[in-house]
Design a protein around this motif. Structure first.
Motif: not given
Length: 203
Positions: A134-136, A160-176
């Motif tokens: 809940l804290d991001g 911002e930890v979760l948001e930045k991590t998901i952005k990295k997944c998206t940028s490298i095409g990593l399925s999560y």
């Protein structure tokens, strides 16, 4: 050897080093007691799921086995920031031959064996699993092979930890895949809301 492993990150329980935000309201003695009960709750949850367990301490190995951690393998966290510590721990355990690794902390009393089961199931069809907090941040991260890029350039201990991590997944095409959003216990409000979930509530 089992194919699945759970990594648990915890601080060595010392007065003044744990639950510092909570300690500002309830005092360092009770904050330490709360932390010990959080750890006990976490051990109990992990023991209810059939995976090998690796307990990573942040400072030193305890001189005696901790009740509730029978069969756990004790390890020491690497130096550096949280990202470096998590990346190194995951790489270390995957190198032992495990097919799936999930890493958690001790601060989420809402975590259950069902969440752990679901995390490992998601790794059947996805490369990464995240447990959003809940804290991001996130209370859980799991993977099947090392992904050091996910731990670089992240503003740890921010919302911002979760948001930045998901952005990295998206940028490298990593399925999560994401689990249910849960809450860590860090503040007095958290304590008042979640203390009923903690083993042997103090006070």
């Amino acid at each position: 050897m089992r194919k699945e492993a759970i990594i648990i990150f915890q601080k060595n329980p010392e007065k003044g080093r744990v639950k510092t935000r909570l300690a500002a309201d309830i005092g360092e003695d009770q904050a330490l007691e709360v932390y010990l009960k959080l750890c006990e709750t976490c051990y109990k949850t992990c023991n209810s799921y059939p995976a090998d367990k690796f307990l990573f301490f942040d400072s030193y190995l305890p001189s005696e086995n901790i009740p509730g951690t029978e069969g756990f393998h004790y390890q020491i966290q690497e130096i550096g920031n949280l990202g470096n510590k998590m990346n190194e721990a995951i790489q270390r355990i995957l190198a032992k031959g495990y097919e799936k690794v999930v890493l958690i902390g001790t601060d989420c009393p809402e975590l259950t064996s069902e969440h752990l089961k679901q995390a490992f199931e998601y790794l059947e069809s996805h490369e990464l699993v995240l447990g959003p907090a809940l804290d991001g941040g996130y209370y859980l991260i799991g993977m099947k092979r090392p992904r050091p890029e996910l731990f670089k350039g992240i503003p740890w201990s921010t919302n911002e930890v979760l948001e930045k991590t998901i952005k990295k997944c998206t940028s490298i095409g990593l399925s999560y895949k994401s689990l249910t959003e849960l809450s860590d216990l860090d503040t007095l409000d958290d304590w008042n809301r979640l203390k009923h979930l903690i083993v042997s509530i103090p006070g």
